[in-house]
Motif scaffolding. Structure first.
Motif, mmCIF file in Angstrom:
data_model
loop_
_atom_site.group_PDB
_atom_site.id
_atom_site.type_symbol
_atom_site.label_atom_id
_atom_site.label_comp_id
_atom_site.label_asym_id
_atom_site.label_seq_id
_atom_site.Cartn_x
_atom_site.Cartn_y
_atom_site.Cartn_z
ATOM 1 N N VAL A 203 2.880 -4.821 3.172
ATOM 2 C CA VAL A 203 2.151 -5.386 4.073
ATOM 3 C C VAL A 203 1.889 -7.043 3.844
ATOM 4 O O VAL A 203 1.606 -7.470 4.832
ATOM 5 C CB VAL A 203 0.544 -4.696 4.089
ATOM 6 C CG1 VAL A 203 0.531 -3.452 4.416
ATOM 7 C CG2 VAL A 203 -0.129 -4.889 2.884
ATOM 8 N N HIS B 288 -9.082 -13.810 16.882
ATOM 9 C CA HIS B 288 -7.972 -13.718 17.954
ATOM 10 C C HIS B 288 -8.119 -14.358 19.048
ATOM 11 O O HIS B 288 -7.588 -14.418 20.120
ATOM 12 C CB HIS B 288 -8.055 -12.077 18.329
ATOM 13 C CG HIS B 288 -7.607 -11.156 17.104
ATOM 14 N ND1 HIS B 288 -6.119 -11.226 16.827
ATOM 15 C CD2 HIS B 288 -7.979 -10.234 16.152
ATOM 16 C CE1 HIS B 288 -5.972 -10.514 15.798
ATOM 17 N NE2 HIS B 288 -7.224 -9.839 15.399
ATOM 18 N N GLY C 230 -2.850 -6.054 12.017
ATOM 19 C CA GLY C 230 -2.240 -5.413 11.089
ATOM 20 C C GLY C 230 -1.327 -6.398 10.458
ATOM 21 O O GLY C 230 -0.371 -6.120 9.701
ATOM 22 N N GLN D 204 -1.401 8.874 9.385
ATOM 23 C CA GLN D 204 -2.305 8.085 8.513
ATOM 24 C C GLN D 204 -3.695 8.049 8.646
ATOM 25 O O GLN D 204 -4.194 8.343 9.699
ATOM 26 C CB GLN D 204 -1.572 6.673 8.777
ATOM 27 C CG GLN D 204 -1.928 5.677 7.861
ATOM 28 C CD GLN D 204 -1.388 4.143 8.336
ATOM 29 O OE1 GLN D 204 -0.835 3.641 9.162
ATOM 30 N NE2 GLN D 204 -2.017 3.127 7.448
ATOM 31 N N LEU E 73 -6.293 1.706 8.321
ATOM 32 C CA LEU E 73 -5.868 0.671 9.280
ATOM 33 C C LEU E 73 -6.477 -0.462 9.520
ATOM 34 O O LEU E 73 -7.544 -0.569 8.873
ATOM 35 C CB LEU E 73 -5.959 1.538 10.721
ATOM 36 C CG LEU E 73 -4.902 2.750 11.113
ATOM 37 C CD1 LEU E 73 -5.519 3.237 12.549
ATOM 38 C CD2 LEU E 73 -3.554 2.305 11.312
ATOM 39 N N SER E 74 -5.679 -1.402 9.926
ATOM 40 C CA SER E 74 -6.643 -2.726 10.174
ATOM 41 C C SER E 74 -7.699 -2.695 11.264
ATOM 42 O O SER E 74 -7.675 -1.609 11.949
ATOM 43 C CB SER E 74 -5.311 -3.766 10.524
ATOM 44 O OG SER E 74 -5.366 -3.698 11.914
ATOM 45 N N TYR F 269 0.942 -1.196 0.124
ATOM 46 C CA TYR F 269 -0.089 0.028 -0.036
ATOM 47 C C TYR F 269 0.874 1.306 -0.142
ATOM 48 O O TYR F 269 1.594 1.484 0.916
ATOM 49 C CB TYR F 269 -0.857 -0.065 1.406
ATOM 50 C CG TYR F 269 -2.211 -0.872 1.239
ATOM 51 C CD1 TYR F 269 -3.283 -0.782 0.262
ATOM 52 C CD2 TYR F 269 -2.245 -1.801 2.170
ATOM 53 C CE1 TYR F 269 -4.460 -1.364 0.357
ATOM 54 C CE2 TYR F 269 -3.391 -2.446 2.152
ATOM 55 C CZ TYR F 269 -4.469 -2.401 1.248
ATOM 56 O OH TYR F 269 -5.616 -3.242 1.094
ATOM 57 N N GLY G 175 -8.562 -4.103 13.886
ATOM 58 C CA GLY G 175 -8.027 -4.027 15.252
ATOM 59 C C GLY G 175 -7.641 -2.684 15.311
ATOM 60 O O GLY G 175 -7.621 -2.194 16.852
ATOM 61 N N THR H 298 -6.161 -8.126 4.501
ATOM 62 C CA THR H 298 -5.655 -7.858 2.969
ATOM 63 C C THR H 298 -5.579 -9.094 2.370
ATOM 64 O O THR H 298 -5.885 -9.202 1.234
ATOM 65 C CB THR H 298 -3.976 -7.347 3.353
ATOM 66 O OG1 THR H 298 -4.225 -6.112 4.064
ATOM 67 C CG2 THR H 298 -3.781 -6.381 2.050
HETATM 68 N N1 LIG Z 1 -6.576 0.661 2.428
HETATM 69 C C1 LIG Z 1 -5.323 0.695 2.754
HETATM 70 N N2 LIG Z 1 -4.437 1.642 2.601
HETATM 71 C C2 LIG Z 1 -3.285 1.391 3.349
HETATM 72 N N3 LIG Z 1 -2.957 0.664 4.176
HETATM 73 C C3 LIG Z 1 -3.742 -0.386 4.413
HETATM 74 C C4 LIG Z 1 -5.016 -0.299 3.866
HETATM 75 N N4 LIG Z 1 -5.822 -1.470 4.447
HETATM 76 C C5 LIG Z 1 -5.018 -2.059 5.280
HETATM 77 N N5 LIG Z 1 -3.631 -1.454 5.470
HETATM 78 C C6 LIG Z 1 -2.368 -1.814 6.156
HETATM 79 O O1 LIG Z 1 -2.139 -2.978 5.860
HETATM 80 C C7 LIG Z 1 -1.567 -3.681 7.059
HETATM 81 C C8 LIG Z 1 -2.641 -5.153 7.010
HETATM 82 O O2 LIG Z 1 -3.833 -4.644 7.513
HETATM 83 P P1 LIG Z 1 -5.048 -5.735 7.479
HETATM 84 O O3 LIG Z 1 -6.201 -5.150 7.454
HETATM 85 O O4 LIG Z 1 -4.730 -6.977 6.577
HETATM 86 O O5 LIG Z 1 -4.613 -6.495 8.955
HETATM 87 P P2 LIG Z 1 -5.355 -7.626 9.865
HETATM 88 O O6 LIG Z 1 -4.274 -8.751 9.874
HETATM 89 O O7 LIG Z 1 -6.464 -7.965 9.360
HETATM 90 O O8 LIG Z 1 -5.535 -6.964 11.031
HETATM 91 P P3 LIG Z 1 -6.635 -6.959 12.165
HETATM 92 O O9 LIG Z 1 -6.475 -8.140 13.068
HETATM 93 O O10 LIG Z 1 -6.391 -5.844 13.205
HETATM 94 O O11 LIG Z 1 -7.871 -6.973 11.635
HETATM 95 C C9 LIG Z 1 -1.922 -2.641 8.044
HETATM 96 O O12 LIG Z 1 -0.545 -2.344 8.627
HETATM 97 C C10 LIG Z 1 -2.947 -1.676 7.479
HETATM 98 O O13 LIG Z 1 -2.361 -0.381 8.208
#
Ligand SMILES: Nc1ncnc2c1ncn2[C@@H]1O[C@H](COP(=O)(O)OP(=O)(O)OP(=O)(O)O)[C@@H](O)[C@H]1O
Ligand SMILES: [Mg+2]
Lengths: 525, 491
Positions: A21, A217, A42, A422, A427-428, A16, A430, A47
Motif C-alpha cells: 500500500v 479531499h 485508498g 476483504q 478498507l480506507s 498489508y 473513504g 497508512t
Molecule cells: N488494517 C488493514 N489491513 C489491510 N489493508 C489495509 C488496512 N488498512 C488499510 N489497508 C489498505 O491500505 C490501503 C490504503 O489505505 P489508507 O487508509 O491509507 O487510505 P487513505 O489514503 O487514507 O484513503 P481515504 O481517503 O479513503 O481515507 C487501502 O487499499 C486499504 O484497503
C-alpha cells in the motif's frame, strides 16, 4: 544550502498481507508550514500517518520499511506514546473520543491533571487525585480558543459529528510541547463555514512554528491554506511541490491520474413531478437532537424528486433525517405516501421503505470484521429478506447472488479493495463510506435519505456517487433526499433545496438560485 | 403523565434482575418458614464472610476486562499463606496479619502473571480466567499433595497425611485463626486510625515545611482531631467499655449509622449553604435524607424489626474492612489511575492513541483485583473456621461472580451498590433454599440443587447476554449515535 526539515520520512514502504500500500514514499515537512497530503481513497494517506504515529495496526501487521527523522535525528516510533513524547499530535480519521466521557474528560484524555494526595506519596503518581476544576478550566479555554460554544461538562455521546471534530481539535490544541500536528480529514465532517474556521485556527497554530500535515479531499482548501503539497497515487508519491507552483486542476489530475470533467453529468430528465403526489410530508416536525434541534418544520417532498436540505452546522438540518428515522426523540407528523409514521418506534421508517445513510461515520453500523459483500447486502437481507433461499423455515444465504451484486456495487462506486471478501475494517476511510452507500442503495428503497453522501470521498469517486444517485432517480423514480453541507453538491443534483436555519426551513430555493439569496436564507432565523 | 409511566417502566426494566431475585427471595423465605431472626443473623454472617471477595471483582470490570474468574488465583495465594502460618503456629490477629503479609507479595506476583496472560488473550479474558482457574487448581493440588512433605519436609501430624507426603483434606482453624479478624475490638481499630491520622499530620507538616504547599491550619486540625479522638476513647470509661467489644449489636450499629448520616448531612448543609453559599446546592436532598434517617430510626421500634436488631451481632472490624474496600472502589475513580483504567475499559484503541500504556494498566487492574481477592479469601477462611484444603478456593470465582450479577451488574458495568445488593440476595437464597426445598417438596437436596442452579444459571445467562450484545449490537442498519435504548428497542 540544505533546508531544515522538522519531519523527514524516507523510503517508507508498507505491506498489508502481500498488498503493497506504500512504495518508497518520501515526505518532508518544514517547521511552521501547512503541508497538504493528497490522494484518492485508498492511496495510503492514513497508512502513512499511522506509521508516523506508531499506531498498533502498523506494528501488528509486520511493521514498515524506511526511516523516520525528526529534526534530523532518526527515531523509532512504535507506539503512540513515543510519538507523543516526540511532540507529535494527531487527529485521526476516525474519532478518537469516548462517547460516555464528558467533553473535559475527552480533551484531557491520557493527560489528566492531578494533585498529590497522601496516597500518591506512597504509591506514586497514579494515586494522585484528579483536579477536575483545573481540567475544566483548561477545557473551557481550549474550546473558546477554537470558538466552539459548548458546555465542557456534557457527555460527548449524541453530539453532532461537527462538534466531535472540534472537540478532537481542542484536545490537540490543549497539548503543550507539540511540534507537529497531523489532521487526517478534519474538514470532512464540517460545513464550509466551519471548515474555514478550522483552517484559520490551523494557520494560527502554524504561525507559532508548529508544522501541520493536513489531509483533505477538498482541493480548494489545499490551494487556499496549504504551503506545500505531497500527492500520493496508489501508494507512490507523484509529486512534491510548493503550493504556489501548482493549480487545483493539476492537483486533481495528478491525484487521480486522468482529466476531471465537470462535477456531474446528468442523464436526460423525463420525469414529471406533481404537487399532488407527495412521497414524504412533515408537519410541525420537532426533533430533540442535541446541537441540531429541529423546531417545527413543514415540508412536502414530491414523489420522484431529488430534494436537498442545506444550512449551517447546528441549525438543525441533520436533525431532520435523524428524527424521521427515529434515532432521536421527535414530535409532529411524518407521512410517507399518505401513511402516518409511528415516531416512537425505531424501525418504523425503515419498514415503510425509507433507507438512510447516516452522516455519522462512527455510528454507521458497518460490521468491521465481516466481508464487503456481506456488509453490502446486510440490510436488504435483514429487512427485506432478499439474497436468501427459502427452504421451508430455513433461510440460506444465496452466495452467488450476493457475490454478483457485490461485484456490481464495487465496480459502480469504485470501491478500492482486494475483492468482495476483504474485511471492511481494513478498507480506507473513504472506501468504508462507499460500502455504507452501497448498502443503502441495495435496499432499493422508495425513498432514500442520504446525509453527507460524499463525505470523505475523493473527487473522482464523488462524481460516480452523485451520478449514480441521479441515475436511480431518473430510471427508477426513486425519491431522494440529500442532506449536505456542500452547496455545490446540492446545486448540481437537486430539484429544490430547503435551507434550514434556527431549526426551521427559512427558504426553499431553486438549485440555480443566486449565492446571495441562499446566504441570506442561511443567516435568517 | 405518560412520561412518568415511561420512566417507571424503564426503571423496572433496568432493574429486572434485581426485582426478580427480590421476589424469589421473598417467596423462598416464606416457603422455608424460617424465622426472620435466623435468616437475618445468618445473612449478616455471610455478608461479612463473602462481601470482600465480591467487591474485589469491581476494578477489572472498570478496566474493561469483564468478570474476573481469575480471583481463584488470589484465593490460592491466601491459602498458601494460611497453611504456613498455621504450620508455624501463629494465632489470632498476629497470625492473620502474618497471612496478609505473606500472601500479598504472592498475590501481586500471581496478578502480574495473570494480567500478562490476559493481555495476550484480549477479548477472551473471561474464558481465559476460567480455564486458568482450573489450571492453577491443578498446580495447587500438585503443591499441596506432593511437594509439601514430598519435597519440602514438613512434619506436623495435624496437617500432613499419615504417609508424610501431602496435606490433609481439612485443616481446623478453630484454635488458631478462627475469628482472628472478626474479634478485633473496635477500640483497637479506632486507636490505629487516630495514630495513622496523627502520623499523616506529621508527614504533611514535614512536606509543608519543605515545600510550603497545603494549608497549615488543616494540618493542625488533623493532628488535633487525632489526639482528641485518642484521648476520648481512652479516658472516658463508658466509651472505652462500649468500644472494647468486638461484636456490635445491630441495633447499636443502625443507631450509629443514623447519627453519622444525619450529622454528615447537617454538616454538608451548613458548609455548602451557609459557608460556601453554593448556588447549585439543593436543600431538598439533605432534608429528604434526614427525614428518611429519622423515619428509619422510628422503624427500629417496630416489633419484628426490633427483634432482629436485638438478635444480630456483627463483627465490626470485618465490616469496616468491607466499608474501606467500598470507599477504595469509589475513590479510585477520582484518581489518575482510576480514570486511565476507565478509559482503557471504554476503548483500548482510544486509550492507546492517547498515549496510555494499555497493557500496563490492565496488569495493574489484575494485580489489584488478585490482591483484594486474596485478602477476601483470608477473611472468608478466618470466619468459616475450617480450611478445606482442596475445596475452599474452587468455587470462589463462580459464587462471587454470581452474587455480583444477581445484584444487577453486567460484564461491562458493576459498582459497589450492585455488589452489596447482590451479596444480600444471593446469600439469602443460599440460606433459605434447602429449607424451602424441604418444606415444599420434602427434599432439602432439591433446594441445594436449586441454589447451585441459580449460581450457574445467572452466570450463563449474563455471559450469553454479553455475547449476544457484542455480536448482534452492531448489526443495526442505522445505528443510533446515542444510547443503547434505541438498539434494544429494535432488536
Ligand atoms: N488494517 C488493514 N489491513 C489491510 N489493508 C489495509 C488496512 N488498512 C488499510 N489497508 C489498505 O491500505 C490501503 C490504503 O489505505 P489508507 O487508509 O491509507 O487510505 P487513505 O489514503 O487514507 O484513503 P481515504 O481517503 O479513503 O481515507 C487501502 O487499499 C486499504 O484497503
Ligand atoms: Mg484515510
Amino acid at each position: 544550502m540544505s533546508t531544515h526539515f522538522l519531519l523527514n520520512m524516507k523510503n517508507i514502504s508498507k505491506e498489508y498481507d502481500g498488498n503493497q500500500v506504500l512504495k518508497n514514499v518520501n515526505l518532508q515537512v518544514k517547521p511552521g508550514e501547512i503541508h497538504a497530503l493528497i490522494g484518492e481513497n485508498g492511496a495510503g494517506k492514513s497508512t502513512l500517518m499511522n506509521i508516523l504515529f506508531g499506531m498498533p495496526v502498523i506494528h501488528s501487521t509486520g511493521g514498515f520499511e524506511g526511516t523516520v527523522e525528526i529534526n534530523g535525528e532518526q527515531v523509532f516510533i512504535d507506539s503512540p506514546q513515543k510519538a507523543i513524547d516526540y511532540g507529535i499530535g494527531m487527529v485521526h480519521q476516525e474519532f478518537m473520543l469516548i462517547p460516555g466521557f464528558t467533553v473535559t474528560e475527552n480533551i484531557k484524555i491520557g493527560r489528566e491533571i492531578s494533585k498529590p494526595s497522601l496516597l500518591s506519596h506512597l504509591f506514586g503518581k497514579g494515586m494522585e487525585t484528579l483536579d477536575f476544576e483545573q481540567m475544566a478550566r483548561d477545557a473551557r479555554k481550549a474550546l473558546s480558543d477554537i470558538g466552539l460554544n459548548i458546555e465542557e461538562y456534557i457527555q460527548v455521546a449524541g453530539l453532532p459529528v461537527g462538534y466531535m471534530q472540534f472537540i478532537e481539535i481542542a484536545r490537540e490544541i490543549d497539548k503543550t510541547g507539540i511540534k507537529l500536528l497531523v489532521f487526517d480529514e478534519p474538514t470532512a465532517v464540517l460545513t464550509e463555514s466551519e471548515a474555514e474556521r478550522l483552517l484559520e485556527i490551523m494557520k494560527v497554530i502554524a504561525s507559532k512554528g508548529i508544522a501541520i500535515i493536513f489531509i483533505t479531499h477538498r482541493l480548494s482548501e489545499v490551494k487556499n491554506y496549504a504551503d506545500s503539497i505531497t500527492i500520493l497515487r496508489d501508494g507512490e508519491v507523484v509529486t512534491h511541490k510548493d503550493i504556489k507552483d501548482i493549480s487545483i486542476i493539476e492537483i486533481a489530475e495528478l491525484m487521480i491520474g486522468r482529466k476531471v470533467e465537470k462535477l456531474v453529468d446528468l442523464a436526460e430528465d423525463t420525469r414529471t413531478l406533481s404537487d399532488s403526489d407527495i412521497a414524504l410530508s412533515l408537519k410541525n416536525f420537532h426533533v430533540d437532537m442535541p446541537g441540531e434541534r429541529v423546531r417545527g418544520v413543514d415540508l412536502d417532498i414530491r414523489k420522484g424528486e431529488i430534494f436537498g436540505i442545506g444550512g449551517l452546522a447546528g441549525q438543525g438540518k441533520l436533525g431532520i433525517p435523524n428524527g424521521i428515522m427515529g434515532l432521536y426523540k421527535a414530535e409532529g407528523t411524518v407521512e410517507i405516501f399518505g401513511k402516518k409514521l409511528d415516531l416512537s418506534k425505531l424501525g418504523s421508517a425503515l419498514a415503510n421503505g425509507i433507507a438512510f445513510v447516516s452522516e455519522d461515520r462512527r455510528g454507521v453500523g458497518l460490521l468491521l470484521d465481516e466481508s464487503i459483500e456481506l456488509n453490502i447486502v446486510f440490510s436488504a437481507m435483514q429487512i427485506k429478506d432478499e439474497f436468501l433461499y427459502h427452504l421451508g423455515p430455513v433461510k440460506l444465504l444465496n452466495q452467488k447472488q450476493v457475490r454478483q451484486h457485490a461485484l456490481k456495487m464495487i465496480d459502480l462506486l469504485d470501491i478500492r479493495c482486494t475483492g468482495p471478501t476483504q474485511k471492511v475494517g481494513s478498507l480506507s476511510g473513504g472506501n468504508q463510506q462507499k460500502v455504507c452507500l452501497a448498502r443503502a442503495l441495495t435496499m432499493n428503497p422508495e425513498i432514500l435519505i442520504v446525509s453527507e453522501p460524499t463525505r470523505g470521498i475523493d473527487i473522482g469517486a464523488k462524481k460516480l456517487v452523485l451520478e449514480y444517485l441521479a441515475k436511480l432517480n431518473r430510471e427508477q423514480g426513486m425519491t431522494i433526499i440529500i442532506v449536505s453541507s456542500e452547496l455545490v453538491e446540492l446545486r448540481s443534483l437537486c430539484d429544490r433545496i430547503a435551507i434550514v436555519s434556527g431549526g426551521k426551513v427559512s427558504a426553499i430555493v431553486k438549485p440555480d438560485a443566486p449565492d446571495a439569496e441562499i446566504g441570506l436564507a442561511m443567516a435568517a432565523g | 403523565m405518560s412520561n412518568l409511566k415511561d420512566k417507571a417502566i424503564k426503571a423496572i426494566l433496568d432493574n429486572k434482575v434485581v426485582i426478580l431475585f427480590v421476589l424469589l427471595c421473598i417467596a423462598a423465605i416464606y416457603a422455608s418458614k424460617s424465622p426472620l431472626t435466623f435468616v437475618a443473623a445468618e445473612l449478616f454472617t455471610r455478608f461479612g464472610r463473602n462481601g470482600f471477595l465480591v467487591l474485589s471483582l469491581l476494578i477489572p470490570v472498570l478496566a474493561g476486562m469483564g468478570l474476573n474468574f481469575g480471583i481463584v488465583i488470589g484465593a490460592i495465594a491466601a491459602q498458601i499463606a494460611v497453611f504456613w502460618v498455621v504450620y508455624w503456629g501463629f494465632t489470632g490477629i498476629t497470625g492473620f496479619l502474618l497471612c496478609v503479609l505473606m500472601s500479598t507479595p504472592i498475590a501481586i506476583l500471581f496478578g502480574l502473571l495473570v494480567g500478562r496472560l490476559f493481555n495476550k488473550m484480549k477479548g477472551a479474558e473471561m474464558i481465559a480466567g476460567l480455564v486458568l482457574g482450573y489450571f492453577a487448581d491443578g498446580l495447587y493440588q500438585l503443591f499441596f499433595l506432593y511437594i509439601i512433605g514430598g519435597i519440602i519436609p514438613v512434619d506436623n501430624p495435624r496437617l500432613i497425611i499419615s504417609t508424610g507426603i501431602g496435606v490433609k483434606n481439612t485443616i481446623d482453624l478453630a484454635d488458631n485463626l478462627k475469628y482472628s479478624l472478626d474479634t478485633v475490638p473496635m477500640i483497637a481499630i479506632l486507636k490505629i486510625t487516630f495514630t495513622i491520622m496523627f502520623i499523616a499530620a506529621l508527614v504533611k507538616l514535614v512536606l509543608y515545611l519543605r515545600k510550603k504547599n497545603g494549608s497549615l491550619q488543616s494540618i493542625i486540625m488533623l493532628g488535633a482531631a487525632a489526639v482528641l479522638g485518642f484521648a476520648l476513647i481512652n479516658f472516658i470509661p463508658p466509651l472505652t467499655d462500649f468500644l472494647s467489644t468486638d461484636r456490635l449489636l445491630l441495633l447499636d450499629a443502625v443507631t450509629i449509622a443514623i447519627i453519622i448520616l444525619i450529622a454528615y448531612q447537617v454538616w454538608d448543609l451548613i458548609n455548602k449553604k451557609l459557608i460556601k453559599k453554593d448556588p447549585h446546592y439543593q436543600i431538598t436532598r439533605p432534608l429528604l435524607f434526614i427525614a428518611l434517617a429519622i423515619a428509619l430510626y422510628f422503624a427500629t421500634y417496630l416489633k419484628p424489626v426490633e427483634q432482629i436488631l436485638l438478635f444480630v451481632r456483627i463483627p465490626v472490624t470485618t465490616y469496616l474492612c468491607i466499608v474501606a474496600l467500598c470507599l477504595f472502589n469509589s475513590l479510585i475513580l477520582r484518581t489518575r489511575l482510576g480514570q486511565n483504567m476507565r478509559t482503557v475499559g471504554q476503548s483500548q484503541t482510544v486509550a492507546n492513541a492517547a498515549g496510555l500504556d494499555v497493557d500496563r494498566l490492565r496488569v495493574i487492574a489484575m494485580i489489584i483485583s488478585t490482591v483484594l481477592a486474596c485478602w477476601g479469601q483470608l477473611i472468608y477462611l478466618q470466619n468459616i473456621g475450617t480450611f478445606s484444603t482442596y475445596g475452599a478456593h474452587t468455587q470462589v470465582g463462580q459464587f462471587a461472580i454470581a452474587a455480583l450479577l444477581v445484584g444487577g451488574a453486567s460484564v461491562q458495568k458493576a459498582n459497589n451498590k450492585q455488589a452489596i445488593i447482590g451479596v444480600i440476595l444471593f446469600h439469602t437464597l443460599f440460606i433459605v433454599a434447602p429449607q424451602a426445598g424441604k418444606e415444599l417438596f420434602n427434599n432439602a437436596q432439591l433446594g441445594e440443587y436449586f441454589r447451585v442452579f441459580v449460581a450457574y444459571g445467572v452466570i450463563a445467562v449474563s455471559l450469553a447476554m454479553h455475547a449476544w450484545k457484542t455480536t448482534v449490537k452492531p448489526k443495526i442498519t442505522t445505528a443510533p449515535s446515542s444510547g443503547e435504548e434505541a438498539t434494544v428497542a429494535q432488536s
